[in-house]
Design a protein around this motif. Sequence first.
Motif: not given
Length: 315
Positions: A74-84, A101-107, A110-117
């Motif tokens: 999930c790009i909001c947690c375990s794959m945040a670094a891969d997302l960036v 960016i199409e996030a997984t259904g369990v993302a 707002l956590e993804v926005l933090l990674s993009l910031n």
Amino acid sequence: MESSEKAVSESLCDVILIAGFLGAGKTTLLRRILRWPGDLSRTAVLVNEFGRVGIDGELLQGFSTPVYELTNGCICCSMAADLVKTVEEILEKFNPRHLFIEATGVADPLEVLLSLNREKIESRVKVPKVVTVLDGDLWEGREYFGPLFYNQIKGADLLLFNKIDLLPQEKIPQYIREVQELNPYCRVLPTEHCQIEPQVLWDPLIKGDRGLEISLGRLGDHHGNAEELGYLAFAFEEPGPLREDCFNHFLDTLPAGLYRLKGYVRLGDRRFFINHVGRKTEWISVETPGPTTLAFVGWKIVEQEILDQLKKCLA
């Protein structure tokens, strides 16, 4: 806006994060967008899937738009670094005007926005817009889905209350009011199959130059790692055909915690794309030959029990 500021703004990449629970219609929306008339020549797509088998990425093939996939997390947690890292690569390689960016259904969006910031990204993109697709057919059972489901609503700038064709028409205004109470900042549109006018998507954000402060101010309860919460993703792949009667019985007896089944199934000499969510199954006949490739996502389910039942259907 001064001409120099306008020029800088127009040179920045427009990032649209598509969020929503499992089976809400995110890929349907994205496919619809990529078919719109107009210049999408400098558009890129990044798809995240919780399971190791990427079904959505395959569904987005055939367009001229480059598609990147991040699977098995999930790009909001375990794959945040891969997302960036991947977003940085896309910006360098394609210099896109639009990045979806199409996030997984369990993302959690707002956590993804933090990674993009991040400095390398933030200086090259406009304030990301969050478009949440909400499965209206699940609304009355929302208390079973936990804080993640609500954070996807709270994080939205635009919310598509989808699948209204499956709902009692007299209930729809009430449901939309209830959604608006959860997030009074977003625009809510009732939709069938995610049908919206292009201008709705391109309209500027209300939060404008205020950056992420409004979105992040709406951050709800931290939902934690998807795996820690009990979400599980797995796949079934088989080159040979399955027995149709057995497979239909398998679908009818899936546990309630199996939220999503998506992919291709070979039944005899026929092959179908199936999308099973909320005990409803969509069947689409496909002409291309190939194996059975199914992706499962559920909550507190036993993977081996489900796979053992499916293996009984081998022809």
